[in-house]
Design an enzyme around this catalytic site. Structure first.
Site, PDB file in Angstrom:
ATOM      1  N   ASP A 160       2.113   2.130  10.200  1.00  0.00           N
ATOM      2  CA  ASP A 160       1.929   2.747   8.894  1.00  0.00           C
ATOM      3  C   ASP A 160       2.429   4.198   8.884  1.00  0.00           C
ATOM      4  OD1 ASP A 160       0.694   3.300   6.304  1.00  0.00           O
ATOM      5  OD2 ASP A 160      -0.767   4.423   7.470  1.00  0.00           O
TER       6      ASP A 160
ATOM      7  N   HIS B 123      -2.912   5.851   1.118  1.00  0.00           N
ATOM      8  CA  HIS B 123      -2.080   6.627   0.197  1.00  0.00           C
ATOM      9  C   HIS B 123      -0.784   7.092   0.820  1.00  0.00           C
ATOM     10  CE1 HIS B 123      -5.255   6.739  -2.745  1.00  0.00           C
ATOM     11  NE2 HIS B 123      -6.089   6.986  -1.758  1.00  0.00           N
ATOM     12  N   ARG B 124      -0.682   6.881   2.139  1.00  0.00           N
ATOM     13  CA  ARG B 124       0.511   7.387   2.808  1.00  0.00           C
ATOM     14  C   ARG B 124       1.764   6.697   2.261  1.00  0.00           C
ATOM     15  NH1 ARG B 124      -0.948   6.969   8.134  1.00  0.00           N
ATOM     16  NH2 ARG B 124      -1.716   9.077   8.335  1.00  0.00           N
ATOM     17  N   ALA B 125       1.587   5.424   1.917  1.00  0.00           N
ATOM     18  CA  ALA B 125       2.721   4.653   1.397  1.00  0.00           C
ATOM     19  C   ALA B 125       3.257   5.290   0.118  1.00  0.00           C
ATOM     20  CB  ALA B 125       2.291   3.219   1.122  1.00  0.00           C
TER      21      ALA B 125
END
Ligand SMILES: [Zn+2]
Length: 342
Positions: free
Chosen positions: A199, A280-282
């Site tokens: 991720d 939320h990194r995406a």
């Protein structure tokens, strides 16, 4: 015969891999790229080629981190002290390099070591630079990153995201700039990376050999021409190489000015929800990649098409795994959202 580096613009196909590398070179803050694919798919050729493509950059002479004299907030402690003392830093031109990290590398070798005895005895820090020091402003290439110790991958991803490497030992800490493009390759048949680490890679692409006969013929023809005389071969791509190099430098300058409106932010958020992407990194990575794509296209505004391309590069490795479609992006769902963004 001297063999030069294979020109980046002569690589046939592999468009996503090439684009992911270009975007990371424009914006190292994207968090690197994971290249999945079988052996013999020009992964390391492409990485070497993109480093060679860029013009030389200015770096502080006799600095282990090759600090950028123009980036006063990103200097190592020593260069910062010298600026503070009104010293003029002499510089030299250096080419971007590809630093290879061997799978056997220990954490000390990667982050560097702090000499605690020296600090206690003399009251000053003594730091032995590691691979992350060498990697500053370069490309850090890890072949078969899935075989690397999880903890070392963790350290790499931290440094890649922060642009800084911090080493702490017994209350003494030392930081230095470590802004690099992390490129990891892996063959999915030889085991995967833990999802928590996956991720944190900015982008991911899958490379395969060309499946059309005429494309394969083109690959062979170019390879033979290159092996026959790499200088003549390079000459044929000189203009294209220069043009791409210029576009990358232009994009770097334009990037801080690129804007995104709320409607597209909403689209990104909905995209992640629809595709069942964790955290939320995406979303943030999709936006960053879209900003970089806009800059590369010479625009100061993100378009929906930038978001779509960014999603293709930033989301597949972040999707929750389903039993029958391991990490495969439901592209039909994505297309539908772009057709009807409401
Ligand atoms: Zn420095």
């Amino acid at each position: 015969m001297r063999t030069g580096v294979y020109p980046f613009t002569a690589i046939v196909g592999q468009e996503d891999m090439k684009l992911a590398l270009i975007l990371n070179v424009i914006n190292p803050g994207l968090g690197g790229v994971l290249i999945k694919g079988e052996k013999g798919t020009a992964k390391s050729t492409a990485v070497r080629a993109i480093a060679d493509l860029l013009p030389a950059m200015e770096a502080v002479k006799d600095c282990a981190f090759r600090c950028d004299p123009a980036e006063v907030h990103h200097l190592c402690e020593r260069c910062a002290d010298r600026i503070q003392a009104q010293e003029t830093l002499s510089t030299q031109s250096v080419k971007m390099k590809v630093i290879e990290l061997p799978v056997s590398a220990t954490e000390d070798r990667v982050v560097g070591t702090l000499d605690i005895e020296h600090a206690i005895q003399f009251g000053e820090k003594k730091f032995e630079p590691g691979i992350l020091a060498e990697a500053n402003r370069n490309i850090l290439y890890v072949d078969e990153i899935n075989l690397l110790d999880d903890h070392v991958v963790d350290v790499l991803l931290d440094a890649a995201a922060m642009g800084v490497n911090t080493v702490e030992r017994e209350g003494v800490s030392y930081s230095h700039p470590a802004r690099f493009v992390l490129v990891g390759t892996m063959n999915p048949e030889e085991g995967d990376i833990r999802p928590q680490l996956l991720d944190r890679f900015g982008l991911s692409v899958t490379v395969t050999g060309e499946h059309e006969a005429d494309r394969r013929v083109e690959v062979i023809k170019r390879r033979l021409a290159y092996e026959a005389d790499s200088n003549v071969f390079a000459e044929n791509y000189k203009e294209e190489q220069k043009e791409l190099g210029r576009s990358i430098l232009r994009a770097r300058q334009l990037l801080p000015k690129v804007q995104v409106d709320d409607a597209l932010l909403m689209l990104v958020a909905n995209l992640s929800i629809q595709l069942d992407v964790d955290g939320h990194r995406a979303d943030i990575t999709v936006i960053k990649a879209a900003l970089t794509l806009a800059a590369f296209a010479g625009r100061e505004q993100i378009l929906a098409e930038d978001v779509k391309t960014a999603a293709r590069l930033a989301l597949p490795h972040r999707m929750r795994r389903r039993p029958f479609e391991e990490g495969v992006l439901d592209w039909i769902a994505v297309e539908a959202m772009f057709a009807d963004p409401a």
